[in-house]
Design an enzyme around this catalytic site. Structure first.
Site, mmCIF file in Angstrom:
data_model
loop_
_atom_site.group_PDB
_atom_site.id
_atom_site.type_symbol
_atom_site.label_atom_id
_atom_site.label_comp_id
_atom_site.label_asym_id
_atom_site.label_seq_id
_atom_site.Cartn_x
_atom_site.Cartn_y
_atom_site.Cartn_z
ATOM 1 N N ASP A 147 -11.328 -1.179 -4.410
ATOM 2 C CA ASP A 147 -11.712 -0.749 -6.138
ATOM 3 C C ASP A 147 -12.193 -1.338 -6.783
ATOM 4 O O ASP A 147 -10.633 -1.934 -7.486
ATOM 5 C CB ASP A 147 -10.835 0.856 -6.217
ATOM 6 C CG ASP A 147 -11.777 1.643 -5.185
ATOM 7 O OD1 ASP A 147 -11.637 1.570 -3.872
ATOM 8 O OD2 ASP A 147 -10.801 2.980 -4.877
ATOM 9 N N ASP A 181 -13.713 5.737 4.834
ATOM 10 C CA ASP A 181 -12.930 4.587 4.197
ATOM 11 C C ASP A 181 -12.016 4.479 5.777
ATOM 12 O O ASP A 181 -12.152 4.797 6.056
ATOM 13 C CB ASP A 181 -12.649 6.261 3.194
ATOM 14 C CG ASP A 181 -12.215 5.202 2.462
ATOM 15 O OD1 ASP A 181 -11.666 3.967 2.082
ATOM 16 O OD2 ASP A 181 -12.000 5.850 0.297
ATOM 17 N N GLU A 206 -13.496 -0.580 4.379
ATOM 18 C CA GLU A 206 -12.079 -0.698 4.318
ATOM 19 C C GLU A 206 -11.852 -1.704 3.106
ATOM 20 O O GLU A 206 -10.853 -2.571 3.743
ATOM 21 C CB GLU A 206 -12.013 -0.764 6.474
ATOM 22 C CG GLU A 206 -12.783 -2.332 6.529
ATOM 23 C CD GLU A 206 -12.081 -3.709 5.810
ATOM 24 O OE1 GLU A 206 -12.671 -3.791 4.915
ATOM 25 O OE2 GLU A 206 -11.574 -4.157 7.071
ATOM 26 N N TRP A 207 -12.436 -1.692 2.889
ATOM 27 C CA TRP A 207 -12.212 -2.749 1.141
ATOM 28 C C TRP A 207 -12.547 -4.743 1.286
ATOM 29 O O TRP A 207 -11.098 -5.334 0.738
ATOM 30 C CB TRP A 207 -10.458 -2.082 0.541
ATOM 31 C CG TRP A 207 -10.198 -0.989 0.895
ATOM 32 C CD1 TRP A 207 -11.347 -0.058 -0.054
ATOM 33 C CD2 TRP A 207 -9.549 -0.309 1.645
ATOM 34 N NE1 TRP A 207 -10.986 1.307 0.253
ATOM 35 C CE2 TRP A 207 -9.782 2.132 1.183
ATOM 36 C CE3 TRP A 207 -8.197 -0.333 2.513
ATOM 37 C CZ2 TRP A 207 -8.737 2.500 1.596
ATOM 38 C CZ3 TRP A 207 -7.200 0.758 2.601
ATOM 39 C CH2 TRP A 207 -7.993 2.015 2.084
ATOM 40 N N GLY A 208 -12.388 -4.849 3.031
ATOM 41 C CA GLY A 208 -12.123 -5.907 2.936
ATOM 42 C C GLY A 208 -11.244 -6.779 3.413
ATOM 43 O O GLY A 208 -11.076 -7.930 3.983
ATOM 44 N N ASP A 209 -10.822 -5.309 4.044
ATOM 45 C CA ASP A 209 -9.017 -5.678 4.575
ATOM 46 C C ASP A 209 -9.122 -6.645 5.983
ATOM 47 O O ASP A 209 -8.376 -7.794 6.368
ATOM 48 C CB ASP A 209 -7.662 -4.836 4.573
ATOM 49 C CG ASP A 209 -7.494 -3.915 3.279
ATOM 50 O OD1 ASP A 209 -8.343 -4.560 2.116
ATOM 51 O OD2 ASP A 209 -6.874 -3.584 3.295
ATOM 52 N N ASN A 210 -9.919 -6.032 6.689
ATOM 53 C CA ASN A 210 -10.229 -6.359 8.233
ATOM 54 C C ASN A 210 -11.604 -7.641 8.290
ATOM 55 O O ASN A 210 -12.072 -7.495 9.083
ATOM 56 C CB ASN A 210 -10.577 -5.764 9.128
ATOM 57 C CG ASN A 210 -8.757 -4.137 8.511
ATOM 58 O OD1 ASN A 210 -8.354 -5.100 9.659
ATOM 59 N ND2 ASN A 210 -9.341 -3.960 7.826
HETATM 60 C C1 GLA Z 1 -10.878 4.659 -1.719
HETATM 61 C C2 GLA Z 1 -12.303 4.031 -1.790
HETATM 62 C C3 GLA Z 1 -12.365 4.602 -3.315
HETATM 63 C C4 GLA Z 1 -12.800 6.130 -3.236
HETATM 64 C C5 GLA Z 1 -11.966 6.729 -3.057
HETATM 65 C C6 GLA Z 1 -11.425 8.136 -2.424
HETATM 66 O O1 GLA Z 1 -9.856 4.269 -2.571
HETATM 67 O O2 GLA Z 1 -11.791 2.591 -1.706
HETATM 68 O O3 GLA Z 1 -13.806 4.048 -3.069
HETATM 69 O O4 GLA Z 1 -13.858 6.123 -1.752
HETATM 70 O O5 GLA Z 1 -10.697 6.006 -1.990
HETATM 71 O O6 GLA Z 1 -10.352 9.005 -2.697
#
Ligand code: GLA
Length: 400
Positions: free
Chosen positions: A203, A148, A181-185
């Site tokens: 998420d 993460d 990393e959520w697509g941020d980079n």
């Molecule tokens: C982030 C991730 C989630 C999960 C949580 C855990 O938000 O994107 O998928 O792993 O952390 O804290």
């Protein structure tokens, strides 16, 4: 001369160790992750129950393989040697024993950590401990690491994920490396040589098309995620997939919406990671999640992320090229009422320009199979006619 040889040495050694385990995730990983339903409320009985349900309810037979513990499996502090410690109350038998249990069922076991100083839920992160943590996971027999991006301050994402990739490789135990990393980079620009899958958004949340704000970040419904990242399809392929997040099937949407969500994740060649409590899933949920025809679309060896063909008249129509000139197509009724589809194959030019592929229904006749109902429904010589309920889906496979 010596200097030249030395430069060659440096080049070779950096390249020898800068690797991921290339043979893994040739098709999108299939598994389960604890976060969507349990957050940090996890323990070893839960994992064992999930492993048992994998076998009992047909998930394993359908191809699901990885059981992944997300955030919250650790103690709040490292031990005196700097090692991570599994929370002794949640995991009294320890992680090695739990990994052994999961392996004894013919399944694989994964864990979560974070590139920052702390995980998103405040447990010890791997920053500065990458090699030590990777060695520990390898000694426990861990097969998958979700990594993460909380509390990373000014870290460079590509560099931080490369460090962990190298640590995993040096530790020697093959692990799927899941970049989160959520697509941020823009990980789709650099993730291919670094990890096997990378999250493309923040998420997910269990709704059809909502955005739920949390101050500095939002959770996203199924169609928000699809629409946000439908155009980065070129980045996906065998060994390196866009990850549209753990699924919310079985977590409160209607059965029709669940079918659509599952169909779309399959069309997108996303990892199919279950996010529900499969120990107590309904018959309908199990039926959706273990549908072998739909899973086969996701697992097709070409590894192509599908594309939107059109979204007109209240329908989303998506296509995905498969091996041997077979194709998957998905028709989603986006409206609030029942709708009829009447699709004339002669009036549509269906193709995938990025991969130079055409679904040529003028030259060829394709047989059509309805995947959710597991039955043949004619050929492309006639119009495709069907009634689709609100938010439901018709998913078909075309074969010559
Ligand atoms: C982030 C991730 C989630 C999960 C949580 C855990 O938000 O994107 O998928 O792993 O952390 O804290």
């Amino acid at each position: 001369m010596k200097r030249i040889i030395c430069l060659v040495c440096i080049f070779l050694s950096t390249n020898l160790f800068a690797q991921k385990f290339e043979e893994l995730a040739q098709t999108p990983p299939l598994g389960w992750n604890s976060w969507n339903t349990f957050a940090t409320d996890i323990n070893e009985e839960l994992v064992k129950g999930i492993a048992d349900a994998f076998v009992r309810d047909g998930y394993k037979e359908a191809g699901y393989e990885y059981i992944v513990l997300d955030d919250g499996w650790m103690s709040r502090e490292r031990d005196e040697n700097g090692n991570l410690v599994a929370d002794p109350e949640k995991f009294p038998s320890g992680m090695k024993a739990l990994a052994d249990y999961v392996h004894s069922k013919g399944l694989k076991f994964g864990l979560y950590n974070c590139a920052g100083s702390k995980t998103c839920a405040g447990y010890p992160g791997s920053r500065g401990y990458e090699y030590q943590d990777a060695r520990l996971y390898a000694s426990w027999g861990i097969d998958y690491l979700k990594y993460d991006w909380c509390n990373t301050s000014k870290l460079n994402a590509e560099g931080a994920y490369m460090t962990m990739r190298d640590a995993i490789y040096a530790a020697g135990n093959p692990m799927v490396f899941s970049i989160c990393e959520w697509g941020d980079n823009d990980p789709w620009k650099w993730g291919k040589d670094v990890g096997h899958i990378w999250r493309v958004t923040g998420d997910i949340i269990n709704c059809w098309d909502c955005e739920v704000g949390h101050g500095s970040w939002s959770s996203w419904g199924v169609w928000k995620i699809i629409n946000m990242r439908k155009d980065i399809r070129k980045a996906s392929g065998p060994g390196h997939f866009n990850d549209f997040d753990m699924m919310e099937v079985g977590n409160g949407m209607t059965d029709a919406e669940d079918r659509t969500h599952f169909a779309m994740w399959s069309m997108l060649a996303s990892p199919l990671i279950l996010g529900n409590d499969i120990r107590s899933a309904s018959k309908e949920t199990i039926k959706t999640l273990t549908n072998k025809g739909v899973i086969a679309v996701n697992q097709d060896k070409l590894g192509i992320q599908g594309l939107r063909f059109t979204n007109a008249d209240g329908f989303e129509i998506w296509v995905k090229p498969l091996t041997n000139d077979e194709w998957a197509m998905t028709f989603v009724n986006m409206t609030d009422t029942v709708k009829q589809i009447d699709f004339d194959w002669n009036h549509h030019e269906i193709g995938d320009d990025i991969n130079g592929l055409r679904l040529d229904t003028k030259k060829n006749t394709y047989k059509i199979k309805d995947l959710f109902n597991n039955k043949s429904i004619g050929t492309t010589t006639n119009n495709l006619k069907s009634t689709i309920a609100s938010h439901d889906v018709l998913m078909i496979r075309l074969k010559k």
